[in-house]
Scaffold this motif. Structure first.
Motif, mmCIF file in Angstrom:
data_model
loop_
_atom_site.group_PDB
_atom_site.id
_atom_site.type_symbol
_atom_site.label_atom_id
_atom_site.label_comp_id
_atom_site.label_asym_id
_atom_site.label_seq_id
_atom_site.Cartn_x
_atom_site.Cartn_y
_atom_site.Cartn_z
ATOM 1 N N GLU A 192 0.843 -1.179 0.000
ATOM 2 C CA GLU A 192 0.000 0.000 0.000
ATOM 3 C C GLU A 192 0.888 1.242 0.000
ATOM 4 O OE1 GLU A 192 -3.188 0.798 -0.125
ATOM 5 O OE2 GLU A 192 -4.114 -1.200 -0.017
ATOM 6 N N THR A 193 0.668 2.123 -0.953
ATOM 7 C CA THR A 193 1.342 3.413 -0.952
ATOM 8 C C THR A 193 0.412 4.424 -0.314
ATOM 9 O OG1 THR A 193 2.603 2.882 -2.948
ATOM 10 C CG2 THR A 193 2.406 5.209 -2.359
ATOM 11 N N MET A 194 0.834 4.989 0.790
ATOM 12 C CA MET A 194 -0.007 5.904 1.556
ATOM 13 C C MET A 194 0.528 7.327 1.432
ATOM 14 S SD MET A 194 -0.517 3.529 4.956
ATOM 15 C CE MET A 194 -1.514 4.777 5.794
ATOM 16 N N GLN A 195 -0.398 8.260 1.259
ATOM 17 C CA GLN A 195 -0.051 9.665 1.130
ATOM 18 C C GLN A 195 -0.408 10.414 2.410
ATOM 19 O OE1 GLN A 195 1.562 10.551 -1.554
ATOM 20 N NE2 GLN A 195 1.220 8.664 -2.727
ATOM 21 N N SER A 196 0.010 11.661 2.477
ATOM 22 C CA SER A 196 -0.283 12.499 3.633
ATOM 23 C C SER A 196 -1.779 12.497 3.936
ATOM 24 C CB SER A 196 0.191 13.929 3.348
ATOM 25 O OG SER A 196 -0.119 14.774 4.427
ATOM 26 N N GLY A 197 -2.127 12.196 5.191
ATOM 27 C CA GLY A 197 -3.522 12.160 5.616
ATOM 28 C C GLY A 197 -4.143 10.779 5.625
ATOM 29 N N ASP A 198 -3.454 9.772 5.059
ATOM 30 C CA ASP A 198 -4.007 8.414 4.999
ATOM 31 C C ASP A 198 -3.790 7.665 6.316
ATOM 32 O OD1 ASP A 198 -4.694 8.914 2.406
ATOM 33 O OD2 ASP A 198 -3.156 7.645 1.501
ATOM 34 N N PHE A 199 -4.760 6.798 6.624
ATOM 35 C CA PHE A 199 -4.674 5.900 7.769
ATOM 36 C C PHE A 199 -4.788 4.457 7.268
ATOM 37 C CE2 PHE A 199 -6.102 9.808 9.665
ATOM 38 C CZ PHE A 199 -5.643 9.808 10.975
ATOM 39 N N CYS A 200 -4.158 3.536 7.980
ATOM 40 C CA CYS A 200 -4.305 2.107 7.669
ATOM 41 C C CYS A 200 -4.423 1.340 8.973
ATOM 42 C CB CYS A 200 -3.108 1.604 6.863
ATOM 43 S SG CYS A 200 -3.184 -0.166 6.456
ATOM 44 N N PHE A 201 -5.515 0.568 9.111
ATOM 45 C CA PHE A 201 -5.737 -0.257 10.298
ATOM 46 C C PHE A 201 -5.335 -1.694 9.994
ATOM 47 C CE2 PHE A 201 -8.605 1.923 13.464
ATOM 48 C CZ PHE A 201 -7.902 1.450 14.563
ATOM 49 N N LEU A 202 -4.410 -2.234 10.776
ATOM 50 C CA LEU A 202 -3.957 -3.611 10.599
ATOM 51 C C LEU A 202 -4.401 -4.474 11.771
ATOM 52 C CD1 LEU A 202 -0.283 -3.237 9.296
ATOM 53 C CD2 LEU A 202 -2.266 -4.032 8.022
ATOM 54 N N PRO A 203 -4.728 -5.749 11.508
ATOM 55 C CA PRO A 203 -5.131 -6.654 12.589
ATOM 56 C C PRO A 203 -3.907 -7.197 13.317
ATOM 57 C CG PRO A 203 -5.127 -7.835 10.525
ATOM 58 C CD PRO A 203 -4.770 -6.405 10.186
ATOM 59 N N PRO A 204 -4.109 -7.826 14.468
ATOM 60 C CA PRO A 204 -2.995 -8.463 15.180
ATOM 61 C C PRO A 204 -2.389 -9.607 14.367
ATOM 62 C CG PRO A 204 -4.901 -8.191 16.616
ATOM 63 C CD PRO A 204 -5.368 -7.896 15.224
ATOM 64 N N LEU A 205 -1.137 -9.932 14.691
ATOM 65 C CA LEU A 205 -0.424 -11.095 14.155
ATOM 66 C C LEU A 205 -0.128 -11.003 12.667
ATOM 67 C CD1 LEU A 205 -2.356 -13.932 16.062
ATOM 68 C CD2 LEU A 205 -0.354 -12.649 16.798
ATOM 69 N N GLN A 206 -0.163 -9.814 12.109
ATOM 70 C CA GLN A 206 0.101 -9.645 10.683
ATOM 71 C C GLN A 206 1.519 -9.118 10.473
ATOM 72 O OE1 GLN A 206 -1.661 -10.489 7.901
ATOM 73 N NE2 GLN A 206 0.289 -9.935 6.970
ATOM 74 N N LYS A 207 2.359 -9.930 9.816
ATOM 75 C CA LYS A 207 3.720 -9.476 9.521
ATOM 76 C C LYS A 207 3.679 -8.345 8.494
ATOM 77 C CE LYS A 207 6.263 -13.761 10.475
ATOM 78 N NZ LYS A 207 7.178 -14.784 9.907
ATOM 79 N N HIS A 208 4.436 -7.289 8.749
ATOM 80 C CA HIS A 208 4.432 -6.144 7.848
ATOM 81 C C HIS A 208 5.644 -5.262 8.113
ATOM 82 C CE1 HIS A 208 2.495 -4.816 11.558
ATOM 83 N NE2 HIS A 208 2.761 -3.560 11.229
ATOM 84 N N HIS A 209 5.896 -4.352 7.225
ATOM 85 C CA HIS A 209 6.881 -3.313 7.526
ATOM 86 C C HIS A 209 6.421 -1.996 6.950
ATOM 87 C CE1 HIS A 209 8.951 -2.657 3.656
ATOM 88 N NE2 HIS A 209 8.878 -3.936 3.454
ATOM 89 N N VAL A 210 6.838 -0.923 7.610
ATOM 90 C CA VAL A 210 6.424 0.432 7.268
ATOM 91 C C VAL A 210 7.669 1.216 6.890
ATOM 92 C CG1 VAL A 210 5.268 2.516 8.084
ATOM 93 C CG2 VAL A 210 4.512 0.268 8.910
ATOM 94 N N HIS A 211 7.621 1.832 5.723
ATOM 95 C CA HIS A 211 8.799 2.545 5.219
ATOM 96 C C HIS A 211 8.439 3.976 4.840
ATOM 97 C CE1 HIS A 211 12.517 3.434 3.187
ATOM 98 N NE2 HIS A 211 11.891 3.649 2.046
ATOM 99 N N PRO A 212 8.776 4.954 5.688
ATOM 100 C CA PRO A 212 8.581 6.356 5.299
ATOM 101 C C PRO A 212 9.539 6.704 4.156
ATOM 102 C CG PRO A 212 8.870 6.122 7.686
ATOM 103 C CD PRO A 212 9.265 4.823 7.070
ATOM 104 N N VAL A 213 9.018 7.338 3.126
ATOM 105 C CA VAL A 213 9.841 7.716 1.982
ATOM 106 C C VAL A 213 10.539 9.039 2.293
ATOM 107 C CG1 VAL A 213 9.846 8.291 -0.475
ATOM 108 C CG2 VAL A 213 8.302 6.504 0.393
#
Length: 333
Positions: free
Chosen positions: A101-122
């Motif tokens: 998911e590419t998220m822009q300024s103002g976007d929110f993302c709700f993730l459930p428990p136990l979900q492997k992920h990584h977040v990368h600020p550009v």
């Protein structure tokens, strides 16, 4: 809200580089290194909060907010908590379950428990994660919010349930109200007192309601539900509606429509018509039911509607199709 903005030195809090960020910014080769996989406990998150706010958090705190470091190698992590990712400025990429998911300024993302992920600020983007312990999301807390059914089920579904394999994205176009609410929550965490837990619970509830009110909610699946959808059509072709299908999948109706078009290449009506016609073929070929009886079996209001739709699909009426099928079977014999 003006007091909140005044009390928070936004530049100092979010734009001044930490020593770690400065090191990786000045050593880009080092930032290319993989950071590995992490399984975070609540104590780990408390330690991150201690470091971020410069003060100690107690285990009883059920909500935390931390900023994602920039330029630092991004770890793939998981935990047993709900996570709300917010892009305050710039652009951020979130990767999970082979989805990006590419998220822009103002976007929110709700993730459930136990979900492997990584977040990368550009580059120098500002991205925060709000971690919510399940103990905060009691039935009484959720009951006061009147959330849409898919989001309500997202918070209450047992781990491993289909609803726990979905995530929600809110695209809000950097609305100032939401930014101020997040800043207020962050500020409350920085200046905690005896009333902070109650305040944080109230502020988080207010943030959720504002997000839902925005009506810019997009639900996504972390798994392919094609087989489940086709099974629902096969077993309920006589009564199934788009609203029923969305409810069974715990989707919103608009998202369900988009999912069908994107993943199956057709609309709900097209798939229902195709499924009914396939069943009609079987009944015309292998049963002695009349056209009227088949029409009832398939869920049509009257035989005329069934005949019209069948003819459009096969360029012949059901009766003609039956005669042709019997003729072919006789020829084979």
């Amino acid at each position: 809200m003006q007091n909140i903005t005044k009390n928070i030195d936004f530049f100092r809090l979010f734009h001044v580089l930490t020593e770690e960020e400065r090191f990786y910014l000045e050593n880009p080769a080092a930032s290319a290194l993989a950071a590995g996989n992490l399984s975070l406990t609540w104590n780990d998150l408390l330690h991150c909060a201690d470091k971020e706010y410069g003060c100690s958090f107690h285990r009883s705190h059920s909500l935390l907010a931390v900023r994602h470091p920039r330029y630092v190698p991004t770890s793939v992590y998981s935990h047993a908590f709900f996570e709300l990712i917010y892009v305050m400025e710039g652009e951020c990429t979130c990767t999970f379950a082979h989805k990006k998911e590419t998220m822009q300024s103002g976007d929110f993302c709700f993730l459930p428990p136990l979900q492997k992920h990584h977040v990368h600020p550009v580059d120098d983007a500002v991205a925060l994660s709000i971690f919510v312990h399940p103990s905060m999301l009691t039935d009484s807390f959720l009951a006061t919010l009147h959330l849409p059914d898919p989001l309500q089920h997202f918070f209450t579904a047992p781990f491993g349930d289909a609803a726990s394999k979905r995530y929600f994205v809110f695209r809000n176009g950097a609305k100032e109200m939401l930014r101020l609410q997040v800043l207020g929550l962050y500020n409350e965490l920085r200046h905690r007192d005896a009333f902070s837990d109650t305040m944080l619970s109230t502020m988080f509830a207010s943030l959720l309601i504002t997000l839902v009110r925005s009506e810019e909610l997009f639900m996504h699946s972390l798994q392919d539900n094609t087989d489940e959808i086709l099974s629902l059509f096969q077993n309920n072709y006589d009564t199934l509606t788009l609203s029923d299908l969305a409810s069974k999948l715990h989707y919103t109706v608009p998202y369900c429509s988009r999912y069908l078009k994107k993943n199956l290449g057709c609309t709900f009506s097209q798939l229902l018509r195709h499924t009914r016609c396939q069943r009609a073929e079987e009944l015309l070929t292998c049963s002695s039911m009349t056209v009227g009886q088949i029409s009832d079996e398939l869920g049509y209001e009257n035989p005329e509607s069934f005949i019209r739709i069948f003819k459009k699909e096969y360029q012949m009426t059901p009766a003609q199709y039956r005669i042709q099928s019997l003729a072919k079977a006789t020829t084979v014999l």
